[in-house]
Motif scaffolding. Structure first.
Motif, mmCIF file in Angstrom:
data_model
loop_
_atom_site.group_PDB
_atom_site.id
_atom_site.type_symbol
_atom_site.label_atom_id
_atom_site.label_comp_id
_atom_site.label_asym_id
_atom_site.label_seq_id
_atom_site.Cartn_x
_atom_site.Cartn_y
_atom_site.Cartn_z
ATOM 1 N N ALA A 375 0.860 -1.190 0.000
ATOM 2 C CA ALA A 375 0.000 0.000 0.000
ATOM 3 C C ALA A 375 0.890 1.232 0.000
ATOM 4 C CB ALA A 375 -0.909 0.010 1.226
ATOM 5 N N THR A 417 -2.406 -1.723 4.815
ATOM 6 C CA THR A 417 -2.940 -0.453 4.309
ATOM 7 C C THR A 417 -2.512 0.696 5.212
ATOM 8 O OG1 THR A 417 -4.942 0.681 3.573
ATOM 9 C CG2 THR A 417 -5.134 -0.659 5.545
ATOM 10 N N SER A 503 -13.345 -3.284 0.336
ATOM 11 C CA SER A 503 -12.947 -1.950 -0.128
ATOM 12 C C SER A 503 -13.958 -0.921 0.359
ATOM 13 C CB SER A 503 -12.860 -1.929 -1.659
ATOM 14 O OG SER A 503 -12.472 -0.652 -2.107
ATOM 15 N N ALA A 545 -12.609 -3.140 -6.173
ATOM 16 C CA ALA A 545 -11.891 -1.866 -5.993
ATOM 17 C C ALA A 545 -12.801 -0.716 -6.391
ATOM 18 C CB ALA A 545 -10.624 -1.845 -6.842
ATOM 19 N N THR A 605 -5.635 -9.292 -8.491
ATOM 20 C CA THR A 605 -5.453 -7.980 -7.885
ATOM 21 C C THR A 605 -5.820 -6.873 -8.876
ATOM 22 O OG1 THR A 605 -3.827 -6.478 -6.895
ATOM 23 C CG2 THR A 605 -2.973 -8.106 -8.440
ATOM 24 N N CYS A 607 -6.445 -2.364 -9.329
ATOM 25 C CA CYS A 607 -6.260 -1.038 -8.748
ATOM 26 C C CYS A 607 -6.534 0.018 -9.808
ATOM 27 C CB CYS A 607 -4.839 -0.884 -8.217
ATOM 28 S SG CYS A 607 -4.550 0.736 -7.499
ATOM 29 N N TYR A 608 -7.327 1.038 -9.438
ATOM 30 C CA TYR A 608 -7.570 2.168 -10.341
ATOM 31 C C TYR A 608 -6.374 3.108 -10.334
ATOM 32 C CZ TYR A 608 -12.588 1.510 -11.320
ATOM 33 O OH TYR A 608 -13.795 1.055 -11.785
ATOM 34 N N CYS A 702 0.062 -8.332 -5.842
ATOM 35 C CA CYS A 702 -0.666 -7.094 -5.538
ATOM 36 C C CYS A 702 -0.141 -5.963 -6.414
ATOM 37 C CB CYS A 702 -0.473 -6.756 -4.053
ATOM 38 S SG CYS A 702 -1.468 -5.369 -3.498
ATOM 39 N N ARG A 704 -0.602 -1.581 -6.975
ATOM 40 C CA ARG A 704 -1.167 -0.349 -6.418
ATOM 41 C C ARG A 704 -0.645 0.856 -7.188
ATOM 42 N NH1 ARG A 704 -4.283 -3.187 -4.697
ATOM 43 N NH2 ARG A 704 -4.876 -3.679 -2.552
ATOM 44 N N TRP A 712 3.452 3.399 -10.334
ATOM 45 C CA TRP A 712 2.694 2.305 -9.725
ATOM 46 C C TRP A 712 3.668 1.215 -9.296
ATOM 47 C CZ3 TRP A 712 2.932 -2.471 -12.157
ATOM 48 C CH2 TRP A 712 3.274 -2.482 -13.512
#
Length: 899
Positions: A375, A417, A503, A545, A605, A607-608, A702, A704, A712
């Motif tokens: 995270a 997180t 989430s 997400a 996994t 992620c935006y 993962c 992120r 990223w």
């Protein structure tokens, strides 16, 4: 342009030899198939943007520090420029190489493979068709060679072998030294070292024995071979080469027991001493050694993690310390002899020890097992990772170093997180606890548990940082705690399968939970934890997400689909069929093809991106996909590794490893079992480490996106990979017209039309030109220029300021710009806050970093001034007692001046 690979965190050392650079301030460490450069003076780490095909086993560094030779497990070599950070040449040695070493003058290098030593001409400054030109091949040892050392004048080198012998060879054809064999050991030679400016030699064997050899000839006493003999031998070597397909250069065949006639008038060695390290029987397996010639310091490492420091030639013990409980694989000493680097491949540890002050210069260790989750902190400055070894580590993205490790968990960490403040880290584990760690005091200040022991598989914290939620994989429940009190607030039941992902909506107090029961449930935190909506899927749900603005929900399911939902109206707005983009590889022990295996694989996994326009997705393959959400198309596929030492990298098995009975990997040589190789059961996540040949499987656990939108990160089998936008030379004009040229911009600037010049510079969009224009504006004019700047360019100027803070030394000047822009345009920027959030966070991260550096400097200066004042006042009192009243006035004026 897409983001480029920018760094590897989480792994500091794998295997191979460590090397200090010429100045002694930086350390080269092999990390899998990449190489990391640790700048110990500036406390930074950089992973070079190049990679070998397999894991690196040995590194040779040129004496001037500009070139390095990286050799992998199969003998494929890369010649690398450490200045340009690029590959210059590729070469294949055909067999595994044990060691490589440049001569001190940088003109030649020696490579050892099998029982031979090869002397090559080092790549010079001039252009050559072939960078590696073979000069001589040396025969002598019966078994594999292990180590190399050169004399200071590059005239001779020594090679150690597994046959317990050490050979001294002449780099040139000397009349009185062509080769010399030294015995005296009862185990494998670990290292051999020449004394400074001498042919005297130290040899060290694996059974912890040291032999001291004295030579009857000095280096200056080596005589060149007569020209006639040399010409004859050269011609014979050329004739041999014509008969051979592969050129071997000049061949030198050594004999272990030469005749008297051959040894007459030649250099002679005599053993003057033999010392043993294991007098008390504690140390019996020496694994690595290094010697500093100027200070006569010998450092030896053992399989038990103990290391010794001795002074030679008297063998006086200086230190005996334990740094680890694992085998020390590599040791290196810097040029001054102050710092000693140790590498432990078992735990992936890298230590730099200053032996005189007995303190650590660097102490880093990656996750022992693979990382599972990561995270970003809200400002993008830190990354927290959780691993299967139960550790939680926090990394600094600018230095790439881990600065705190929390070890309170007793089992694997499944999720980590940050809270919205950025000062609290939360982690969930299979040991049945969720722990909160304080980054101010580095302590575990909250531990959340469930009434009945549960294994937590996922974790989420709301935007206020007050509500903590964790999902259980055995009781199918979601537990809600209060961060303030640490009390369990509620247990949400309703799912009929293990909870796979949680989430929180960033804008509302709504929790989305995904489960293997093919549903996604939305829970309203403010309305008695009631289920607000249930979304029915076609397959088991693996991950959910929310978009950063909270208006869209992305869901990845077991059938390989990513679906997008308008969760307010419970309407599906789109879907992406991503199974084919994963492009699975075939494992060595798989009985079915990769194409068949891919039918059961999916993304694990999601992620935006910071602006919400793209989505990152990764799974059990070497690819990370980035999709455009609106168009629902694949924008870019990142190959996170090209390391074929990992399993499941190739789509098809190598035909060279195939026999009529199947893959060679299925034949466990020397296994001794009647049933042969046990095929791993379905669902086994990693290979069985009890096998003789264990290969970790490539996977992405993962992904992120950084809140600043500039980079990223992905946790993979290789470590934590960072990808960031390349800040190199890119011509990207904006609303360009025919009048916007560098000469016109300079002309406008000379006429003091600053606002117009800035607008024109941004239209041309060349970073150096923008910097020149902005720095030409007087600080008194900044207020006026900011107020007259069009809204469209305010955002661009803020983004430029954020990047300029990282490199520029004009700190106050740029702070004035940032302050005026935000004060004058704050209200307008607030209306576009969602779109501008990455830029503002990028700016905040840059300013915060400078604040920390400057505040430390200021505190240190304040302390020094106080100390100076205290000393001066003490001296003033003493002088006051001694001197005349006339001198007292001068003293008062001096102290007033200091104040």
């Amino acid at each position: 342009l897409p983001p480029q690979f920018s760094g590897l965190l989480g792994t500091v050392y794998r295997r191979g030899n460590l090397s200090f650079t010429r100045d002694g301030n930086s350390l080269l460490s092999p990390v899998g198939n990449r190489i990391s450069l640790f700048d110990l003076k500036n406390n930074k780490c950089e992973t070079l943007p190049l990679a070998t095909r397999l894991n690196i086993v040995c590194v040779g560094l040129s004496p001037d520090g500009s070139l390095a030779i990286l050799i992998d497990e199969e003998g494929a070599a890369l010649l690398v420029s450490l200045i340009g950070k690029c590959v210059i040449h590729q070469f294949y040695f055909h067999k595994p190489v044990h060691s490589v070493s440049f001569s001190p003058d940088g003109k030649k290098f020696v490579v050892t493979k099998d029982n031979l030593a090869y002397l090559y001409h080092a790549p010079g400054k001039k252009r050559e068709f072939n960078a590696f030109v073979l000069d001589k091949t040396y025969y002598g040892p019966y078994d594999e060679t292990t180590c190399i050392d050169w004399t200071d004048d590059s005239k001779c080198f020594a090679v150690g072998s597994k046959d317990m012998s050490t050979w001294v060879f002449g780099a040139e054809r000397w009349a009185n030294l062509i080769y010399y064999s030294l015995g005296g050991h009862k185990d494998v030679i670990v290292a051999c070292f020449f004394e400074e400016n001498s042919l005297d030699l130290y040899t060290i064997s694996q059974d912890a024995a040291l032999c001291v050899w004295q030579c009857d000839t000095e280096l200056d006493g080596l005589k060149p071979m007569p020209p006639k003999d040399a010409a004859k031998e050269k011609k014979a070597a050329e004739d041999d080469e014509e008969l051979l397909e592969e050129p071997k250069g000049e061949e030198i065949h050594g004999k272990a027991d030469p005749s008297e006639q051959e040894t007459r008038n030649k250099v002679k060695y005599s053993r003057v001493a033999k010392y043993f390290f294991n007098k008390e029987g504690d140390f019996n397996n020496m694994t690595a050694a290094a010697y500093h010639k100027k200070t006569h310091l010998l450092v030896t490492g053992f399989a038990s993690g103990i290391f010794h420091l001795h002074e030679l030639p008297d063998f006086n013990l200086i230190h005996s310390l334990s740094i680890s409980d694992q085998r020390i694989a590599s040791i290196s000493i810097n040029c001054t002899g102050d710092w000693i680097a140790f590498g432990c491949s078992g735990l992936g540890q890298l230590l730099v020890w200053e032996w005189q002050s007995e303190s650590y210069v660097l102490k880093q260790q990656g996750h022992f097992n693979s990382m599972v989750s990561l995270a970003y902190s809200p400002d993008g400055q830190y990354i927290v990772t959780g691993g299967e070894d139960g550790k939680v580590k926090v990394w600094n993205t600018s230095s790439s170093f881990c600065f705190v490790t929390f070890t309170e968990h007793n089992s694997g960490v499944t999720a980590v997180t940050f809270t919205s403040t950025g000062y609290v880290v939360l982690s969930a584990s299979l040991d049945g606890t969720v722990r909160a760690f304080d980054l101010h005091r580095y302590r575990n200040f909250r531990t959340f548990t469930s009434p009945r022991p549960s294994q937590f598989s996922c974790l989420a914290v709301d935007s206020s940082g007050e509500i903590v939620a964790a999902g259980s994989q055995d009781s199918f429940e979601i537990f809600i705690w209060s961060m303030q009190s640490g009390r369990l607030l509620d247990v949400l039941a309703g799912h009929e399968g293990p909870i796979s992902s949680l989430s929180f909506n960033p804008m509302k107090c709504v929790l989305a939970s995904a489960s293997w029961d093919k549903t996604v449930k939305l829970w309203d935190m403010l309305d008695s934890w009631r289920t607000k909506e249930t979304l029915i899927m076609n397959s088991d749900v693996l991950v959910v997400a929310f978009r950063p603005d909270g208006k869209e929900l992305a869901v990845a399911a077991l059938n390989g689909q990513i679906t997008f939902w308008d969760h307010e109206n419970a309407v599906q707005t789109g879907s992406i069929e991503g199974r084919h983009d994963l492009q699975m590889g075939r494992k060595e022990l798989d009985k079915i093809t990769a194409k068949q295996a891919a039918k059961g694989k999916s993304f694990t996994t999601l992620c935006y991106s910071a602006d919400g326009q793209s989505i990152l997705a990764g799974g059990l393959s070497k690819f990370v996909c980035i999709y455009n959400v609106k168009e629902q198309i694949l924008m870019k596929k990142f190959e996170i590794s090209c390391n074929y030492s990992l399993d499941a990298m190739e789509e098809y098995l190598d035909r060279r490893k195939m026999t009529e009975f199947g893959s060679m990997a299925l034949i466990d040589e020397g296994g001794g079992g009647d049933e042969g190789v046990a095929i791993p059961l379905p669902g086994v996540k990693r290979g069985d480490m009890s096998y003789r040949h264990f290969k970790p499987e490539i996977r992405v656990t993962c992904v992120r996106f950084c809140p600043t939108g500039r980079s990223w990160a992905a946790t993979t089998t290789e470590g934590l990979l960072l990808y960031s936008l390349d800040s190199g030379l890119i011509f990207d004009p904006f609303e360009l017209d025919i009048d916007v040229t560098p000469s016109n911009i300079h002309k406008t600037l000379s006429q003091k039309e600053y606002t117009m010049a800035i607008v024109m510079a941004f239209k041309l969009n060349e970073k150096k030109l923008i910097q020149e224009v902005i720095e030409a504006v007087p600080s008194s004019e900044v207020d006026v220029v900011c107020s007259s700047l069009p809204d469209l360019y305010v955002e661009k100027l803020l983004e430029f300021l954020a990047s300029a803070f990282e490199t520029s030394c004009h700190l106050e000047f740029y702070l004035i710009w940032a302050h005026k822009l935000l004060m004058l345009h704050g209200q307008k920027l607030k209306t576009r806050s969602v779109k501008l959030l990455p830029v503002i966070q990028f700016l905040q991260k840059s300013i915060q970093r400078h604040f920390e550096d400057v505040s430390k400097l200021c505190e240190w200066n304040i302390y020094n001034i106080k100390y100076a004042l205290a000393i001066s006042q003490q001296r003033g009192v003493k002088r006051l007692a001694e001197e005349t009243p006339g001198d007292e006035e001068e003293l008062d004026s001096d102290s007033d001046y200091l104040m």
